[in-house]
Design an enzyme around this catalytic site. Structure first.
Site, PDB file in Angstrom:
ATOM      1  N   CYS A   1      67.046  43.735  39.102  1.00  0.00           N
ATOM      2  CA  CYS A   1      66.553  42.706  38.195  1.00  0.00           C
ATOM      3  C   CYS A   1      67.308  41.397  38.328  1.00  0.00           C
ATOM      4  O   CYS A   1      66.952  40.590  39.139  1.00  0.00           O
ATOM      5  CB  CYS A   1      66.468  43.144  36.759  1.00  0.00           C
ATOM      6  SG  CYS A   1      65.193  42.154  36.021  1.00  0.00           S
TER       7      CYS A   1
ATOM      8  N   GLY B   1      67.459  45.416  43.968  1.00  0.00           N
ATOM      9  CA  GLY B   1      66.791  45.986  45.137  1.00  0.00           C
ATOM     10  C   GLY B   1      66.828  47.502  45.089  1.00  0.00           C
ATOM     11  O   GLY B   1      67.097  48.094  44.037  1.00  0.00           O
TER      12      GLY B   1
ATOM     13  N   HIS C   1      17.496  37.806  44.946  1.00  0.00           N
ATOM     14  CA  HIS C   1      16.998  38.579  43.805  1.00  0.00           C
ATOM     15  C   HIS C   1      17.046  37.777  42.505  1.00  0.00           C
ATOM     16  O   HIS C   1      17.144  38.375  41.435  1.00  0.00           O
ATOM     17  CB  HIS C   1      17.776  39.883  43.680  1.00  0.00           C
ATOM     18  CG  HIS C   1      17.645  40.746  44.897  1.00  0.00           C
ATOM     19  ND1 HIS C   1      16.489  41.415  45.203  1.00  0.00           N
ATOM     20  CD2 HIS C   1      18.511  40.992  45.906  1.00  0.00           C
ATOM     21  CE1 HIS C   1      16.658  42.067  46.349  1.00  0.00           C
ATOM     22  NE2 HIS C   1      17.874  41.815  46.795  1.00  0.00           N
TER      23      HIS C   1
ATOM     24  N   LYS D   1      45.534  30.738  25.610  1.00  0.00           N
ATOM     25  CA  LYS D   1      46.262  31.337  26.728  1.00  0.00           C
ATOM     26  C   LYS D   1      46.377  32.843  26.551  1.00  0.00           C
ATOM     27  O   LYS D   1      46.241  33.599  27.490  1.00  0.00           O
ATOM     28  CB  LYS D   1      47.654  30.700  26.815  1.00  0.00           C
ATOM     29  CG  LYS D   1      48.510  31.196  27.963  1.00  0.00           C
ATOM     30  CD  LYS D   1      48.017  30.624  29.259  1.00  0.00           C
ATOM     31  CE  LYS D   1      48.620  31.278  30.472  1.00  0.00           C
ATOM     32  NZ  LYS D   1      47.730  31.196  31.642  1.00  0.00           N
TER      33      LYS D   1
HETATM   34  C1  G6P Z   1      42.565  34.475  28.239  1.00  0.00           C
HETATM   35  C2  G6P Z   1      43.185  33.456  29.184  1.00  0.00           C
HETATM   36  C3  G6P Z   1      42.853  33.831  30.630  1.00  0.00           C
HETATM   37  C4  G6P Z   1      43.298  35.228  30.929  1.00  0.00           C
HETATM   38  C5  G6P Z   1      42.744  36.240  29.916  1.00  0.00           C
HETATM   39  C6  G6P Z   1      43.432  37.580  30.056  1.00  0.00           C
HETATM   40  O1  G6P Z   1      41.180  34.388  28.302  1.00  0.00           O
HETATM   41  O2  G6P Z   1      42.704  32.157  28.889  1.00  0.00           O
HETATM   42  O3  G6P Z   1      43.495  32.921  31.506  1.00  0.00           O
HETATM   43  O4  G6P Z   1      42.888  35.591  32.216  1.00  0.00           O
HETATM   44  O5  G6P Z   1      42.985  35.799  28.583  1.00  0.00           O
HETATM   45  O6  G6P Z   1      44.769  37.430  29.704  1.00  0.00           O
HETATM   46  P1  G6P Z   1      45.940  38.344  30.212  1.00  0.00           P
HETATM   47  O7  G6P Z   1      47.187  37.734  29.599  1.00  0.00           O
HETATM   48  O8  G6P Z   1      45.677  39.733  29.683  1.00  0.00           O
HETATM   49  O9  G6P Z   1      45.947  38.298  31.695  1.00  0.00           O
END
Ligand code: G6P
Length: 611
Positions: free
Chosen positions: A2, A101, A507, A606
């Site tokens: 880590c 590692g 289609h 987000k």
């Molecule tokens: C929201 C964000 C996306 C993301 C999705 C899933 O819609 O705006 O950018 O892909 O959530 O989020 P996660 O954190 O689970 O990848």
């Protein structure tokens, strides 16, 4: 593995080590520890399970003071997250080591060292390193020389920091497959696995290269390369503003994050690749045992992460021969699901807090899955805490709501999963793993080449600014890439965009195609290319404007209403990662032309932590 921090100074370095560890917390870890040398007490250590603040209070209750020290946050690979397994590891009170590692031949080395009388106090692979160095110091008294001899015996990946009570004026570091950086101070020097840990004490850094060994003293740093020659490494100076939560010289976080992809992909690979294979232990201590039983994979995710899962399905089935199903979490969680025996549940999430994905994991536990793996960017998230295994995507904080670098690091992680499962199950074709490991190592520079097309893509964006609808086409593993391209465009430019597998064009969607509906396609040079070319003819015949991102060897050229942008040739399996880049840039520049709020598009969040 880590995070590592080390220091050699005239002042007490304990607080510097702890502050450094705190700055590495974003990577996710399960325990923390430090070892400090003082003339009075020799080498002493403190270790704690859990957060760095637990370690900090342990040090506050029973202070450690010294001018030389090493510290670590651990993410368990060999041996459970216990205090005994936490780093630093000691050989007597004479030598201490922290390690990132995986040492693959640790079992053989452990047996050898046991016959020499060494007693092992942990279940880790790291402990063999410290006893090996201790043993070699008997015949090779200089610490750097003993480390040089020790690493000759190690197979796998390592970033190491070593101190010896007998040579308390120095810290020795070694790098192979896991990054290390030296921080230069005045009359003091530092070491870390990520320069972020040392920004508190310096802005001047020297990055170690593969195979380097360094001896770091207060007034002097000596470095030897893989061949044992003394070398100098360039000193890089950082200026304020280069931090992750800062846009730097970029106009938007999204553009900065798009451009970070070569370096974060590199970081996602570090410490996880052996010479010609993936290190299965990177997925956690029980990974090899669990993977050996996997006969099916069920992937669950939302949004962009779902598209990463769709690409993985092509990889798991075509490369590793493992049946795979992929579903959006909001559907999976409410559906009556029939689980095939020996199915691994894989969740993919940038945040690790998406409500539907978490609920799917929780429901999944009652459905009889073999075990769960989280592919996630946030080490301290609920998804990671509640899954049996984790692979962190290490993209760093992603600020732009539209996901970019999280997606490409998810893809890289899913390719590692494909190769690891195929390796353990013995289902990969001959030479496939070695070839793809080699290609993965080259991937960051390929992504850099794709980013260099930035201005060409910016020009192409002008075609879209006054349009209301677009169609994205792809075939095979490029179909989900087309879906991700369409999602990016609608998220940030508010232009309606739909993705179709190119074969479905006839289609339905062909009825929509006219001069007002541009069509975007991704065309790597694979066995589906000729079929795709026919699909493109169908679009052109209806007056549709075509934008084609094509392999430079695909033989496609500009023509009336056809705009071809060539990409460097790449192994077909990794093409989805490369072709994502120009689609991200395209959406970005269309949004900029339209003047939308690129980083925070309307109505979107987000992290969607509610249903
Ligand atoms: C929201 C964000 C996306 C993301 C999705 C899933 O819609 O705006 O950018 O892909 O959530 O989020 P996660 O954190 O689970 O990848």
């Amino acid at each position: 593995m880590c995070g590592i921090v080390g220091a050699v100074a005239e002042r007490n370095i304990t607080t510097i080590l702890i502050e450094g560890l705190k700055r590495l917390e974003y990577r996710g870890y399960d325990s923390a520890g430090l070892a400090v040398f003082s003339a009075q007490d020799g080498l002493q250590r403190r270790r704690r399970i859990g957060k760095v603040r637990e370690l900090e209070s342990a040090v506050a209750d029973d202070p450690l003071v010294g001018q030389l020290g090493i510290a670590h946050v651990r993410w368990a690979t060999h041996g459970a997250p216990t205090e005994r397994n936490a780093h630093p590891h000691f050989s007597g009170h004479e030598v201490a080591v922290v390690h990132n590692g995986i040492i693959e031949n640790f079992e053989a080395l452990r047996e050898e060292l046991k016959t020499l009388g060494y007693v092992f106090a942990s279940e880790t692979d790291t402990e063999v390193i410290v006893h090996l160095i201790h043993h070699l110091l008997k015949s090779t008294p200089d610490l750097a020389d003993a480390v040089k001899a020790a690493v000759q015996r190690l197979h796998g990946a390592y970033g190491l920091a070593v101190v010896s009570a007998a040579q308390p004026d120095r810290l020795v570091a070694a790098r192979s497959g896991s990054p290390l950086v030296i921080g230069l101070g005045i009359g003091e020097n530092f070491l870390a696995s990520d320069q972020l840990a040392l920004r508190q004490v310096t802005d001047r850094f020297m990055y170690l290269e593969e195979g380097d060994i360094a001896e770091i003293r207060r007034e002097q740093v000596s470095i030897w390369d893989q061949a044992g020659h003394a070398v100098q490494r360039e000193v890089v100076q950082y200026h304020e503003g280069a931090e992750a939560a800062d846009k730097g010289h970029y106009r938007h976080f999204m553009l900065k994050e798009i451009h970070e992809q070569p370096s974060v992909v590199q970081r996602t690979l570090e410490g996880r690749l052996g010479k010609d294979h993936v290190l299965v232990q990177a997925f956690g201590p029980q990974a090899a045992e669990l993977f050996a039983k996997v006969r099916n994979v069920q992937i669950v995710a939302c949004g962009t992460s779902y598209h990463a899962g769709m690409v993985a399905r092509y990889w798991l089935e075509s490369l590793a021969g493992i049946p795979c199903q992929v579903e959006v979490a909001s559907e999976f969680r409410y559906r009556k699901v029939v689980v095939q025996p020996d199915t691994l549940f894989v969740s993919i999430s940038q945040s690790g807090e998406t409500a539907d994905t978490l609920a799917a994991l929780r429901n999944g536990k009652a459905l009889g899955f073999l075990g769960s793996l989280a592919i996630c960017n946030v080490g301290i998230s609920s998804l990671v805490r509640e899954s049996d295994l984790t692979l962190l995507t290490l993209a760093g904080p992603e600020i732009g709501v539209a996901s970019t670098k999280a997606f490409t690091t998810q893809l890289v992680s899913l390719m590692l999963l494909t190769l690891a499962l195929g390796q353990v199950r013995g289902t990969l074709g001959t030479g496939v793993e070695a070839e793809l490991v080699d290609e993965l190592r080259r991937l960051p520079s390929r992504l850099g080449e794709a980013l260099a097309m930035d201005t060409t893509v910016e020009k192409t964006a002008e075609l879209f600014a006054d349009k209301h609808h677009t169609l994205f086409l792809g075939r095979g593993a490029q179909y989900p890439v087309a879906m991700e391209g369409a999602l990016k465009l609608k998220e940030i430019s508010y232009i309606h965009a739909e993705a179709y597998p190119a074969g479905e064009l006839k289609h339905g969607p062909l009825a929509l195609v006219d001069a007002d509906m541009p069509v975007v396609t991704v065309a790597p040079n694979n066995e589906l290319l000729e079929k795709l070319k026919s699909n493109l003819q169908e679009v052109r015949a209806r007056g549709g404007e075509l934008v084609v991102f094509a392999d430079e060897q695909a033989g496609m050229s500009n023509g009336e209403g056809t705009h071809v942008i060539n990409l460097p040739h790449i192994n077909d399996a990794l093409a989805p990662i490369l072709y994502t880049i120009p689609l991200q840039l395209l959406s970005y520049y269309v949004a900029v032309l339209k003047g939308t709020d690129v980083d925070q598009p309307r109505n979107l969040a987000k992290s969607v932590t509610v249903e």
